[in-house]
Design a protein around this motif. Structure first.
Motif, PDB file in Angstrom:
ATOM      1  N   ASP A   1      10.541   5.715  27.101  1.00 25.90           N
ATOM      2  CA  ASP A   1       9.332   4.920  26.941  1.00 25.90           C
ATOM      3  C   ASP A   1       8.282   5.716  26.182  1.00 25.90           C
ATOM      4  OD1 ASP A   1      10.378   2.759  28.296  1.00 25.90           O
ATOM      5  OD2 ASP A   1       9.629   3.436  30.248  1.00 25.90           O
ATOM      6  N   GLY A   2       7.493   5.006  25.395  1.00 22.18           N
ATOM      7  CA  GLY A   2       6.431   5.649  24.641  1.00 22.18           C
ATOM      8  C   GLY A   2       5.311   4.674  24.360  1.00 22.18           C
ATOM      9  N   SER A   3       4.291   5.142  23.665  1.00 24.59           N
ATOM     10  CA  SER A   3       3.140   4.295  23.376  1.00 24.59           C
ATOM     11  C   SER A   3       2.483   4.732  22.077  1.00 24.59           C
ATOM     12  CB  SER A   3       2.123   4.379  24.525  1.00 24.59           C
ATOM     13  OG  SER A   3       1.000   3.551  24.281  1.00 24.59           O
ATOM     14  N   TRP A   4       1.794   3.778  21.448  1.00 25.97           N
ATOM     15  CA  TRP A   4       1.015   4.060  20.239  1.00 25.97           C
ATOM     16  C   TRP A   4      -0.404   4.467  20.608  1.00 25.97           C
ATOM     17  CZ3 TRP A   4       3.186   4.419  15.532  1.00 25.97           C
ATOM     18  CH2 TRP A   4       4.427   3.808  15.341  1.00 25.97           C
ATOM     19  N   TYR A   5      -1.032   5.227  19.722  1.00 23.15           N
ATOM     20  CA  TYR A   5      -2.408   5.691  19.915  1.00 23.15           C
ATOM     21  C   TYR A   5      -3.097   5.646  18.556  1.00 23.15           C
ATOM     22  CZ  TYR A   5      -6.253   8.903  21.220  1.00 23.15           C
ATOM     23  OH  TYR A   5      -7.468   9.485  21.458  1.00 23.15           O
ATOM     24  N   TRP A   6      -4.224   4.937  18.480  1.00 25.41           N
ATOM     25  CA  TRP A   6      -4.950   4.818  17.212  1.00 25.41           C
ATOM     26  C   TRP A   6      -5.874   6.016  17.033  1.00 25.41           C
ATOM     27  CZ3 TRP A   6      -4.108   1.476  13.277  1.00 25.41           C
ATOM     28  CH2 TRP A   6      -3.224   0.421  13.540  1.00 25.41           C
ATOM     29  N   VAL A   7      -5.531   6.848  16.077  1.00 23.32           N
ATOM     30  CA  VAL A   7      -6.322   8.043  15.784  1.00 23.32           C
ATOM     31  C   VAL A   7      -7.603   7.670  15.053  1.00 23.32           C
ATOM     32  CG1 VAL A   7      -6.286  10.287  14.624  1.00 23.32           C
ATOM     33  CG2 VAL A   7      -4.200   9.383  15.661  1.00 23.32           C
ATOM     34  N   SER A   8      -7.510   6.642  14.206  1.00 17.32           N
ATOM     35  CA  SER A   8      -8.651   6.190  13.411  1.00 17.32           C
ATOM     36  C   SER A   8      -8.395   4.751  12.983  1.00 17.32           C
ATOM     37  CB  SER A   8      -8.835   7.084  12.178  1.00 17.32           C
ATOM     38  OG  SER A   8      -7.753   6.898  11.266  1.00 17.32           O
ATOM     39  N   LYS A   9      -9.257   4.226  12.120  1.00 18.78           N
ATOM     40  CA  LYS A   9      -9.080   2.861  11.615  1.00 18.78           C
ATOM     41  C   LYS A   9      -7.866   2.743  10.698  1.00 18.78           C
ATOM     42  CE  LYS A   9     -14.007   1.647  11.695  1.00 18.78           C
ATOM     43  NZ  LYS A   9     -15.179   1.242  10.869  1.00 18.78           N
ATOM     44  N   ARG A  10      -7.339   3.886  10.276  1.00 22.20           N
ATOM     45  CA  ARG A  10      -6.224   3.856   9.330  1.00 22.20           C
ATOM     46  C   ARG A  10      -4.965   4.560   9.819  1.00 22.20           C
ATOM     47  NH1 ARG A  10      -8.415   4.327   3.114  1.00 22.20           N
ATOM     48  NH2 ARG A  10     -10.129   2.818   3.292  1.00 22.20           N
TER      49      ARG A  10
ATOM     50  N   LEU B   1       1.873   6.635  11.285  1.00 20.96           N
ATOM     51  CA  LEU B   1       1.672   5.925  10.023  1.00 20.96           C
ATOM     52  C   LEU B   1       0.224   6.060   9.601  1.00 20.96           C
ATOM     53  CD1 LEU B   1       3.596   2.652  10.923  1.00 20.96           C
ATOM     54  CD2 LEU B   1       4.340   4.351   9.242  1.00 20.96           C
ATOM     55  N   LYS B   2       0.025   6.249   8.305  1.00 21.14           N
ATOM     56  CA  LYS B   2      -1.312   6.267   7.708  1.00 21.14           C
ATOM     57  C   LYS B   2      -1.399   5.118   6.710  1.00 21.14           C
ATOM     58  CE  LYS B   2      -1.968  11.295   8.014  1.00 21.14           C
ATOM     59  NZ  LYS B   2      -2.249  12.550   7.260  1.00 21.14           N
ATOM     60  N   PHE B   3      -2.358   4.218   6.919  1.00 19.95           N
ATOM     61  CA  PHE B   3      -2.567   3.094   6.013  1.00 19.95           C
ATOM     62  C   PHE B   3      -3.628   3.445   4.981  1.00 19.95           C
ATOM     63  CE2 PHE B   3      -0.733   1.229   9.786  1.00 19.95           C
ATOM     64  CZ  PHE B   3       0.099   0.239   9.298  1.00 19.95           C
ATOM     65  N   ASP B   4      -3.565   2.794   3.816  1.00 21.08           N
ATOM     66  CA  ASP B   4      -4.541   3.076   2.767  1.00 21.08           C
ATOM     67  C   ASP B   4      -5.723   2.109   2.783  1.00 21.08           C
ATOM     68  OD1 ASP B   4      -3.248   0.844   1.849  1.00 21.08           O
ATOM     69  OD2 ASP B   4      -2.530   1.722  -0.017  1.00 21.08           O
ATOM     70  N   HIS B   5      -5.809   1.277   3.834  1.00 19.05           N
ATOM     71  CA  HIS B   5      -6.962   0.410   4.073  1.00 19.05           C
ATOM     72  C   HIS B   5      -7.318   0.474   5.557  1.00 19.05           C
ATOM     73  CE1 HIS B   5      -5.957  -1.282   0.159  1.00 19.05           C
ATOM     74  NE2 HIS B   5      -7.036  -2.060   0.197  1.00 19.05           N
ATOM     75  N   ASP B   6      -8.583   0.205   5.875  1.00 20.68           N
ATOM     76  CA  ASP B   6      -8.965   0.098   7.278  1.00 20.68           C
ATOM     77  C   ASP B   6      -8.228  -1.079   7.912  1.00 20.68           C
ATOM     78  OD1 ASP B   6     -10.687   2.172   6.867  1.00 20.68           O
ATOM     79  OD2 ASP B   6     -12.531   0.984   6.987  1.00 20.68           O
ATOM     80  N   ILE B   7      -7.822  -0.900   9.158  1.00 22.07           N
ATOM     81  CA  ILE B   7      -7.143  -1.948   9.908  1.00 22.07           C
ATOM     82  C   ILE B   7      -8.132  -2.523  10.922  1.00 22.07           C
ATOM     83  CG2 ILE B   7      -5.197  -2.546  11.367  1.00 22.07           C
ATOM     84  CD1 ILE B   7      -4.432  -1.574   8.546  1.00 22.07           C
ATOM     85  N   THR B   8      -8.466  -3.801  10.770  1.00 20.86           N
ATOM     86  CA  THR B   8      -9.397  -4.429  11.715  1.00 20.86           C
ATOM     87  C   THR B   8      -8.673  -5.146  12.840  1.00 20.86           C
ATOM     88  OG1 THR B   8      -9.533  -6.397  10.303  1.00 20.86           O
ATOM     89  CG2 THR B   8     -11.178  -4.693   9.950  1.00 20.86           C
ATOM     90  N   ASP B   9      -7.458  -5.609  12.603  1.00 23.64           N
ATOM     91  CA  ASP B   9      -6.661  -6.252  13.654  1.00 23.64           C
ATOM     92  C   ASP B   9      -5.537  -5.297  14.059  1.00 23.64           C
ATOM     93  OD1 ASP B   9      -5.279  -7.866  15.366  1.00 23.64           O
ATOM     94  OD2 ASP B   9      -5.047  -9.553  13.980  1.00 23.64           O
ATOM     95  N   LYS B  10      -5.910  -4.289  14.831  1.00 25.52           N
ATOM     96  CA  LYS B  10      -4.952  -3.262  15.218  1.00 25.52           C
ATOM     97  C   LYS B  10      -3.846  -3.814  16.108  1.00 25.52           C
ATOM     98  CE  LYS B  10      -8.346   0.493  14.934  1.00 25.52           C
ATOM     99  NZ  LYS B  10      -9.124   1.493  15.702  1.00 25.52           N
ATOM    100  N   ALA B  11      -4.166  -4.787  16.936  1.00 22.51           N
ATOM    101  CA  ALA B  11      -3.163  -5.336  17.846  1.00 22.51           C
ATOM    102  C   ALA B  11      -2.024  -6.001  17.075  1.00 22.51           C
ATOM    103  CB  ALA B  11      -3.818  -6.337  18.799  1.00 22.51           C
ATOM    104  N   THR B  12      -2.372  -6.755  16.030  1.00 23.32           N
ATOM    105  CA  THR B  12      -1.337  -7.412  15.223  1.00 23.32           C
ATOM    106  C   THR B  12      -0.457  -6.387  14.540  1.00 23.32           C
ATOM    107  OG1 THR B  12      -2.630  -9.418  14.863  1.00 23.32           O
ATOM    108  CG2 THR B  12      -0.939  -8.919  13.233  1.00 23.32           C
ATOM    109  N   VAL B  13      -1.066  -5.341  14.001  1.00 28.31           N
ATOM    110  CA  VAL B  13      -0.287  -4.287  13.352  1.00 28.31           C
ATOM    111  C   VAL B  13       0.625  -3.610  14.365  1.00 28.31           C
ATOM    112  CG1 VAL B  13      -0.410  -2.031  12.239  1.00 28.31           C
ATOM    113  CG2 VAL B  13      -1.929  -3.867  11.488  1.00 28.31           C
ATOM    114  N   GLU B  14       0.079  -3.282  15.526  1.00 33.05           N
ATOM    115  CA  GLU B  14       0.879  -2.573  16.524  1.00 33.05           C
ATOM    116  C   GLU B  14       2.086  -3.394  16.974  1.00 33.05           C
ATOM    117  OE1 GLU B  14       0.013  -0.420  20.797  1.00 33.05           O
ATOM    118  OE2 GLU B  14      -1.597  -0.447  19.298  1.00 33.05           O
ATOM    119  N   LYS B  15       1.916  -4.715  17.051  1.00 35.15           N
ATOM    120  CA  LYS B  15       3.041  -5.578  17.423  1.00 35.15           C
ATOM    121  C   LYS B  15       4.149  -5.547  16.377  1.00 35.15           C
ATOM    122  CE  LYS B  15       0.267  -8.880  20.097  1.00 35.15           C
ATOM    123  NZ  LYS B  15      -0.299 -10.251  20.118  1.00 35.15           N
TER     124      LYS B  15
END
Length: 400
Positions: A181-190, A156-170
Protein backbone atom coordinates in the motif's frame (compact mmCIF):
# COMPACT_ATOMS: atom_id res chain seq x y z
CA UNK A 1 -25.71 9.73 -29.91
CA UNK A 2 -23.60 12.79 -30.72
CA UNK A 3 -22.73 13.18 -34.38
CA UNK A 4 -19.84 15.07 -35.94
CA UNK A 5 -20.21 17.84 -38.50
CA UNK A 6 -20.53 16.97 -42.17
CA UNK A 7 -17.74 18.42 -44.24
CA UNK A 8 -18.94 21.14 -46.57
CA UNK A 9 -22.45 21.44 -45.08
CA UNK A 10 -21.59 23.28 -41.88
CA UNK A 11 -24.30 21.41 -39.93
CA UNK A 12 -23.95 19.72 -36.53
CA UNK A 13 -26.12 17.13 -34.85
CA UNK A 14 -27.17 15.56 -38.14
CA UNK A 15 -27.41 11.86 -38.94
CA UNK A 16 -25.40 11.31 -42.09
CA UNK A 17 -27.29 9.57 -44.87
CA UNK A 18 -26.10 7.97 -48.10
CA UNK A 19 -24.56 9.86 -51.03
CA UNK A 20 -26.48 12.69 -52.63
CA UNK A 21 -28.87 12.08 -55.46
CA UNK A 22 -30.54 9.03 -53.91
CA UNK A 23 -34.00 8.49 -52.54
CA UNK A 24 -35.26 6.04 -49.99
CA UNK A 25 -35.64 2.58 -51.47
CA UNK A 26 -32.94 3.11 -54.12
CA UNK A 27 -29.20 2.37 -53.82
CA UNK A 28 -26.59 3.72 -56.20
CA UNK A 29 -23.60 1.62 -57.30
CA UNK A 30 -20.62 3.44 -58.82
CA UNK A 31 -18.95 1.51 -61.65
CA UNK A 32 -15.30 1.50 -62.69
CA UNK A 33 -15.92 4.07 -65.37
CA UNK A 34 -17.80 6.34 -63.05
CA UNK A 35 -21.26 5.34 -64.29
CA UNK A 36 -23.99 4.71 -61.80
CA UNK A 37 -26.64 2.07 -61.59
CA UNK A 38 -29.60 1.77 -59.28
CA UNK A 39 -31.15 -1.20 -57.55
CA UNK A 40 -34.85 -0.54 -57.06
CA UNK A 41 -36.33 -1.56 -53.71
CA UNK A 42 -33.02 -1.89 -51.83
CA UNK A 43 -32.42 0.93 -49.30
CA UNK A 44 -29.05 2.63 -49.40
CA UNK A 45 -26.66 2.03 -46.52
CA UNK A 46 -26.77 4.84 -43.95
CA UNK A 47 -23.50 6.05 -42.41
CA UNK A 48 -23.31 7.90 -39.09
CA UNK A 49 -20.30 9.41 -37.34
CA UNK A 50 -20.40 9.45 -33.55
CA UNK A 51 -18.49 12.04 -31.60
CA UNK A 52 -19.00 15.77 -31.58
CA UNK A 53 -17.79 19.00 -33.07
CA UNK A 54 -15.18 19.32 -30.30
CA UNK A 55 -13.96 15.85 -29.43
CA UNK A 56 -11.56 15.05 -26.59
CA UNK A 57 -8.39 13.61 -28.16
CA UNK A 58 -8.57 10.59 -25.84
CA UNK A 59 -12.03 9.63 -27.13
CA UNK A 60 -12.32 7.54 -30.30
CA UNK A 61 -13.82 8.48 -33.64
CA UNK A 62 -16.65 6.02 -34.28
CA UNK A 63 -18.22 5.33 -37.66
CA UNK A 64 -21.38 3.21 -37.85
CA UNK A 65 -23.49 1.90 -40.70
CA UNK A 66 -27.04 0.62 -40.86
CA UNK A 67 -28.56 -1.26 -43.77
CA UNK A 68 -25.19 -2.59 -44.90
CA UNK A 69 -21.55 -3.00 -43.99
CA UNK A 70 -18.49 -0.77 -43.96
CA UNK A 71 -16.12 -1.43 -46.81
CA UNK A 72 -13.40 1.09 -45.93
CA UNK A 73 -12.78 3.93 -43.47
CA UNK A 74 -9.87 6.37 -43.63
CA UNK A 75 -9.16 9.13 -41.11
CA UNK A 76 -6.39 11.61 -41.85
CA UNK A 77 -4.96 14.67 -40.17
CA UNK A 78 -4.32 17.01 -43.14
CA UNK A 79 -2.06 19.21 -41.00
CA UNK A 80 0.44 16.38 -40.52
CA UNK A 81 -0.57 13.91 -43.22
CA UNK A 82 -0.78 11.18 -40.59
CA UNK A 83 -3.44 8.50 -40.82
CA UNK A 84 -5.37 7.41 -37.73
CA UNK A 85 -5.45 3.68 -37.05
CA UNK A 86 -8.70 1.90 -36.28
CA UNK A 87 -10.50 -1.44 -36.29
CA UNK A 88 -13.68 -2.80 -37.81
CA UNK A 89 -16.10 -4.77 -35.67
CA UNK A 90 -16.49 -8.45 -36.63
CA UNK A 91 -19.81 -7.71 -38.36
CA UNK A 92 -18.26 -4.75 -40.22
CA UNK A 93 -20.93 -2.33 -39.01
CA UNK A 94 -18.68 -0.23 -36.73
CA UNK A 95 -15.21 1.28 -37.14
CA UNK A 96 -13.45 2.65 -34.04
CA UNK A 97 -10.16 4.55 -33.97
CA UNK A 98 -7.51 3.27 -31.55
CA UNK A 99 -4.93 6.08 -31.81
CA UNK A 100 -4.71 9.08 -29.53
CA UNK A 101 -5.71 12.19 -31.44
CA UNK A 102 -4.08 15.61 -31.20
CA UNK A 103 -5.40 18.67 -29.43
CA UNK A 104 -6.82 21.46 -31.60
CA UNK A 105 -6.70 19.37 -34.77
CA UNK A 106 -9.02 18.65 -37.72
CA UNK A 107 -9.45 15.11 -39.01
CA UNK A 108 -10.95 14.20 -42.36
CA UNK A 109 -13.07 11.07 -42.33
CA UNK A 110 -14.03 9.11 -45.46
CA UNK A 111 -16.30 6.09 -45.07
CA UNK A 112 -17.47 3.72 -47.81
CA UNK A 113 -20.37 1.37 -47.11
CA UNK A 114 -22.28 -1.13 -49.23
CA UNK A 115 -25.93 -2.07 -48.90
CA UNK A 116 -27.55 -5.50 -49.24
CA UNK A 117 -27.38 -5.23 -53.02
CA UNK A 118 -23.69 -4.30 -53.03
CA UNK A 119 -24.26 -0.66 -53.95
CA UNK A 120 -21.55 1.62 -52.54
CA UNK A 121 -22.15 4.74 -50.50
CA UNK A 122 -19.35 7.17 -49.67
CA UNK A 123 -19.64 9.77 -46.93
CA UNK A 124 -17.15 12.42 -45.82
CA UNK A 125 -16.99 14.41 -42.60
CA UNK A 126 -14.63 16.40 -40.37
CA UNK A 127 -13.79 15.88 -36.71
CA UNK A 128 -12.43 18.76 -34.67
CA UNK A 129 -10.72 18.16 -31.33
CA UNK A 130 -10.83 20.55 -28.40
CA UNK A 131 -8.49 23.51 -28.05
CA UNK A 132 -7.48 23.72 -24.36
CA UNK A 133 -6.18 26.80 -22.60
CA UNK A 134 -3.12 24.77 -21.66
CA UNK A 135 -1.76 21.22 -21.71
CA UNK A 136 -0.08 19.94 -18.53
CA UNK A 137 2.52 17.37 -19.55
CA UNK A 138 4.11 15.20 -16.83
CA UNK A 139 7.80 14.26 -16.57
CA UNK A 140 9.20 11.47 -14.43
CA UNK A 141 10.77 12.59 -11.16
CA UNK A 142 12.69 9.30 -11.07
CA UNK A 143 13.54 7.78 -14.48
CA UNK A 144 12.52 4.17 -15.09
CA UNK A 145 15.20 1.78 -13.88
CA UNK A 146 15.87 -1.90 -13.35
CA UNK A 147 18.24 -1.16 -10.45
CA UNK A 148 16.94 1.02 -7.60
CA UNK A 149 17.04 0.82 -3.83
CA UNK A 150 14.27 0.31 -1.27
CA UNK A 151 14.09 4.08 -0.73
CA UNK A 152 12.70 4.64 -4.25
CA UNK A 153 10.46 7.69 -4.55
CA UNK A 154 8.14 7.79 -7.57
CA UNK A 155 7.01 11.17 -8.77
CA UNK A 156 5.74 13.38 -11.57
CA UNK A 157 6.49 17.01 -12.40
CA UNK A 158 3.95 18.85 -14.57
CA UNK A 159 4.79 21.88 -16.68
CA UNK A 160 1.57 23.68 -15.67
CA UNK A 161 -0.06 24.36 -12.30
CA UNK A 162 -2.63 21.72 -11.41
CA UNK A 163 -5.84 23.17 -9.95
CA UNK A 164 -7.86 19.94 -9.89
CA UNK A 165 -5.39 17.73 -8.06
CA UNK A 166 -8.00 15.12 -7.17
CA UNK A 167 -8.83 14.43 -10.82
CA UNK A 168 -5.15 14.11 -11.68
CA UNK A 169 -4.48 11.82 -8.73
CA UNK A 170 -7.33 9.52 -9.80
CA UNK A 171 -5.60 9.15 -13.17
CA UNK A 172 -2.33 7.94 -11.61
CA UNK A 173 -1.82 4.26 -10.89
CA UNK A 174 1.03 2.56 -9.03
CA UNK A 175 1.13 -1.22 -8.73
CA UNK A 176 3.77 -3.36 -7.05
CA UNK A 177 4.65 -7.01 -6.84
CA UNK A 178 4.56 -8.06 -4.05
CA UNK A 179 1.65 -5.74 -3.27
CA UNK A 180 2.39 -2.79 -0.96
CA UNK A 181 0.00 0.00 0.00
CA UNK A 182 1.11 3.54 -0.71
CA UNK A 183 -0.13 7.08 -1.13
CA UNK A 184 0.46 10.22 -3.18
CA UNK A 185 1.67 13.50 -1.67
CA UNK A 186 1.46 16.87 -3.43
CA UNK A 187 4.79 18.63 -3.02
CA UNK A 188 3.58 21.70 -4.92
CA UNK A 189 1.04 22.81 -7.52
CA UNK A 190 3.09 21.00 -10.14
CA UNK A 191 4.73 18.05 -8.40
CA UNK A 192 3.36 14.90 -6.78
CA UNK A 193 5.26 11.98 -5.18
CA UNK A 194 4.33 8.40 -4.25
CA UNK A 195 5.75 6.07 -1.60
CA UNK A 196 4.59 3.24 0.65
CA UNK A 197 4.37 3.54 4.43
CA UNK A 198 7.68 1.72 4.85
CA UNK A 199 10.55 1.10 2.47
CA UNK A 200 9.85 -1.00 -0.60
CA UNK A 201 10.42 -4.71 -0.15
CA UNK A 202 13.66 -5.96 -1.68
CA UNK A 203 13.04 -7.58 -5.05
CA UNK A 204 9.83 -5.65 -5.72
CA UNK A 205 8.70 -4.65 -9.19
CA UNK A 206 6.92 -1.29 -9.15
CA UNK A 207 5.01 0.16 -12.11
CA UNK A 208 3.66 3.67 -12.69
CA UNK A 209 0.94 4.36 -15.28
CA UNK A 210 -0.88 7.62 -16.02
CA UNK A 211 -4.16 8.15 -17.89
CA UNK A 212 -4.33 11.94 -17.63
CA UNK A 213 -4.17 12.62 -21.37
CA UNK A 214 -7.35 14.26 -22.70
CA UNK A 215 -8.74 14.84 -19.20
CA UNK A 216 -9.81 18.33 -18.01
CA UNK A 217 -7.80 19.08 -14.89
CA UNK A 218 -9.01 22.57 -14.00
CA UNK A 219 -8.90 26.04 -15.48
CA UNK A 220 -9.52 24.73 -19.02
CA UNK A 221 -6.18 22.91 -18.80
CA UNK A 222 -6.04 19.32 -20.05
CA UNK A 223 -3.63 16.47 -19.40
CA UNK A 224 -0.68 15.95 -21.75
CA UNK A 225 0.82 12.73 -23.09
CA UNK A 226 0.78 9.88 -20.59
CA UNK A 227 3.91 8.24 -19.19
CA UNK A 228 4.71 4.79 -17.85
CA UNK A 229 7.71 3.56 -15.90
CA UNK A 230 8.78 0.29 -14.32
CA UNK A 231 11.25 -0.02 -11.45
CA UNK A 232 13.02 -3.13 -10.19
CA UNK A 233 14.08 -2.84 -6.54
CA UNK A 234 17.35 -4.57 -5.71
CA UNK A 235 18.58 -5.85 -2.35
CA UNK A 236 18.00 -3.73 0.73
CA UNK A 237 20.96 -1.47 1.52
CA UNK A 238 20.42 0.82 4.52
CA UNK A 239 23.09 2.88 6.28
CA UNK A 240 22.60 4.41 9.72
CA UNK A 241 24.87 7.39 10.45
CA UNK A 242 24.96 8.68 14.04
CA UNK A 243 26.37 12.13 14.77
CA UNK A 244 26.77 11.33 18.46
CA UNK A 245 28.81 8.13 18.05
CA UNK A 246 30.47 9.39 14.84
CA UNK A 247 29.87 5.99 13.26
CA UNK A 248 28.06 4.77 10.18
CA UNK A 249 26.69 1.23 10.02
CA UNK A 250 25.68 -0.49 6.75
CA UNK A 251 23.00 -3.18 6.66
CA UNK A 252 22.52 -5.54 3.71
CA UNK A 253 19.07 -7.19 3.77
CA UNK A 254 18.89 -6.42 7.47
CA UNK A 255 22.33 -7.81 8.38
CA UNK A 256 25.12 -5.53 9.65
CA UNK A 257 27.99 -5.78 7.16
CA UNK A 258 30.09 -2.65 7.75
CA UNK A 259 30.91 -0.15 10.49
CA UNK A 260 33.06 2.89 9.79
CA UNK A 261 34.11 6.08 11.60
CA UNK A 262 32.85 9.35 10.11
CA UNK A 263 32.92 13.08 10.61
CA UNK A 264 29.64 14.89 9.94
CA UNK A 265 28.98 18.61 9.50
CA UNK A 266 30.18 20.85 12.30
CA UNK A 267 27.68 22.32 14.75
CA UNK A 268 30.10 24.77 16.38
CA UNK A 269 29.84 28.44 15.42
CA UNK A 270 33.41 28.59 14.19
CA UNK A 271 34.61 31.10 11.57
CA UNK A 272 34.53 31.72 8.76
CA UNK A 273 31.21 29.98 7.94
CA UNK A 274 29.77 29.16 11.32
CA UNK A 275 27.87 25.90 11.86
CA UNK A 276 27.30 23.60 8.86
CA UNK A 277 25.49 20.59 10.36
CA UNK A 278 24.38 17.62 8.28
CA UNK A 279 20.62 17.38 7.81
CA UNK A 280 18.85 14.93 10.09
CA UNK A 281 16.47 12.38 8.64
CA UNK A 282 16.24 9.75 5.95
CA UNK A 283 18.26 10.43 2.82
CA UNK A 284 18.50 8.32 -0.32
CA UNK A 285 21.34 8.02 -2.79
CA UNK A 286 20.77 10.40 -5.71
CA UNK A 287 23.93 9.83 -7.76
CA UNK A 288 27.61 8.88 -7.60
CA UNK A 289 30.85 10.35 -8.96
CA UNK A 290 34.30 8.81 -8.55
CA UNK A 291 36.04 12.19 -8.62
CA UNK A 292 34.56 15.62 -8.06
CA UNK A 293 35.69 19.16 -7.28
CA UNK A 294 33.80 20.25 -4.18
CA UNK A 295 33.30 23.98 -4.71
CA UNK A 296 31.53 26.15 -2.14
CA UNK A 297 30.55 28.56 -4.90
CA UNK A 298 27.80 26.10 -5.81
CA UNK A 299 25.89 27.33 -2.75
CA UNK A 300 26.97 30.99 -2.94
CA UNK A 301 30.32 31.11 -1.10
CA UNK A 302 32.64 32.00 -3.95
CA UNK A 303 36.32 32.83 -4.36
CA UNK A 304 37.25 35.80 -2.19
CA UNK A 305 34.42 35.15 0.29
CA UNK A 306 35.18 33.98 3.84
CA UNK A 307 34.92 30.20 3.96
CA UNK A 308 35.41 29.63 0.24
CA UNK A 309 36.90 26.28 -0.75
CA UNK A 310 37.50 24.26 -3.89
CA UNK A 311 38.90 20.80 -3.28
CA UNK A 312 39.08 17.52 -5.24
CA UNK A 313 37.30 14.67 -3.48
CA UNK A 314 37.05 10.96 -4.32
CA UNK A 315 34.35 8.28 -4.03
CA UNK A 316 31.41 10.66 -3.81
CA UNK A 317 27.92 9.33 -3.02
CA UNK A 318 25.38 12.18 -3.17
CA UNK A 319 22.50 12.04 -0.65
CA UNK A 320 20.86 15.48 -0.97
CA UNK A 321 20.44 18.35 -3.41
CA UNK A 322 22.09 20.64 -0.88
CA UNK A 323 25.51 19.13 -1.57
CA UNK A 324 25.69 16.43 1.08
CA UNK A 325 27.85 13.44 0.14
CA UNK A 326 29.47 10.40 1.64
CA UNK A 327 33.05 10.75 0.41
CA UNK A 328 36.73 10.48 1.15
CA UNK A 329 38.32 13.37 3.01
CA UNK A 330 41.91 12.78 4.07
CA UNK A 331 42.11 16.11 5.94
CA UNK A 332 39.64 14.93 8.59
CA UNK A 333 40.85 11.34 9.08
CA UNK A 334 42.35 12.20 12.48
CA UNK A 335 38.94 13.25 13.88
CA UNK A 336 36.75 10.73 12.03
CA UNK A 337 35.05 8.74 14.77
CA UNK A 338 35.43 11.47 17.38
CA UNK A 339 34.34 14.91 16.10
CA UNK A 340 32.10 16.55 13.49
CA UNK A 341 34.07 19.13 11.50
CA UNK A 342 32.88 18.90 7.87
CA UNK A 343 30.88 21.36 5.79
CA UNK A 344 27.89 19.00 5.90
CA UNK A 345 29.21 15.88 4.19
CA UNK A 346 29.94 12.54 5.83
CA UNK A 347 33.74 12.28 5.67
CA UNK A 348 35.52 8.90 5.61
CA UNK A 349 38.97 7.55 4.88
CA UNK A 350 39.83 6.13 1.47
CA UNK A 351 39.02 2.49 2.20
CA UNK A 352 35.64 3.16 3.79
CA UNK A 353 34.59 5.79 1.23
CA UNK A 354 35.34 3.42 -1.64
CA UNK A 355 33.43 0.60 0.07
CA UNK A 356 30.30 2.73 0.31
CA UNK A 357 30.79 3.95 -3.26
CA UNK A 358 31.00 0.36 -4.49
CA UNK A 359 27.99 -0.92 -2.55
CA UNK A 360 25.46 1.93 -2.31
CA UNK A 361 23.49 2.96 -5.40
CA UNK A 362 20.51 5.07 -6.47
CA UNK A 363 17.59 4.71 -4.07
CA UNK A 364 19.60 3.09 -1.27
CA UNK A 365 18.98 4.61 2.14
CA UNK A 366 21.17 6.67 4.49
CA UNK A 367 19.47 7.49 7.81
CA UNK A 368 21.12 10.37 9.65
CA UNK A 369 20.49 10.91 13.37
CA UNK A 370 21.91 13.19 16.08
CA UNK A 371 23.57 15.50 13.57
CA UNK A 372 22.47 18.69 15.30
CA UNK A 373 21.04 19.91 12.01
CA UNK A 374 17.49 20.57 10.79
CA UNK A 375 15.26 17.91 9.24
CA UNK A 376 15.91 17.11 5.59
CA UNK A 377 13.11 18.69 3.55
CA UNK A 378 11.14 17.01 0.78
CA UNK A 379 12.58 19.42 -1.79
CA UNK A 380 16.16 18.63 -0.80
CA UNK A 381 16.65 15.33 -2.61
CA UNK A 382 14.35 12.54 -1.48
CA UNK A 383 13.40 13.87 1.94
CA UNK A 384 9.99 12.24 1.53
CA UNK A 385 10.79 9.50 4.05
CA UNK A 386 11.27 12.10 6.80
CA UNK A 387 7.52 12.87 6.68
CA UNK A 388 5.33 10.82 9.03
CA UNK A 389 2.91 8.41 7.38
CA UNK A 390 -0.11 10.30 8.75
CA UNK A 391 1.19 13.61 7.36
CA UNK A 392 2.07 11.90 4.07
CA UNK A 393 -1.47 10.58 3.64
CA UNK A 394 -2.86 14.00 4.48
CA UNK A 395 -0.86 15.37 1.53
CA UNK A 396 -3.03 13.40 -0.89
CA UNK A 397 -5.77 15.32 -2.70
CA UNK A 398 -8.04 12.31 -2.17
CA UNK A 399 -7.33 11.73 1.53
CA UNK A 400 -6.26 15.04 2.99
Amino acid sequence: MRVIRIAGLGLAGLLLAACSGQTAGTAQAVGAAGTAATTPGVPAATVAFEGGDRLSPKDPIVVKVSGGTLQAVTVTNPQTGNAVKGDLSPDKTTWTSDDHLRYNATYQVVATAVNQAGAATEQRAEVHTIKPAGVATPALFQPASNDVGVGLIIGLKFDHDITDKATVEKSLKVTSSPSQDGSWYWVSKREVHFRPKDYWKAGSTVKLETTTFGTPIGGEVYGGQDVTATYKVHDSWIAKADGKTHQIKAFHNGQLVKTAPISMGKTANTPPRGPTPTFNGTHTVLSKEEHKIMDSCTYGVCEGDPGYYSAPENWNVRISNDGEYLHENLKTVSVQGSDNVSNGCLNMNTENAKWFFDNFNTGDVVEVTNSGGPQLSINNGHGDWAISWAAWQAGSALRG
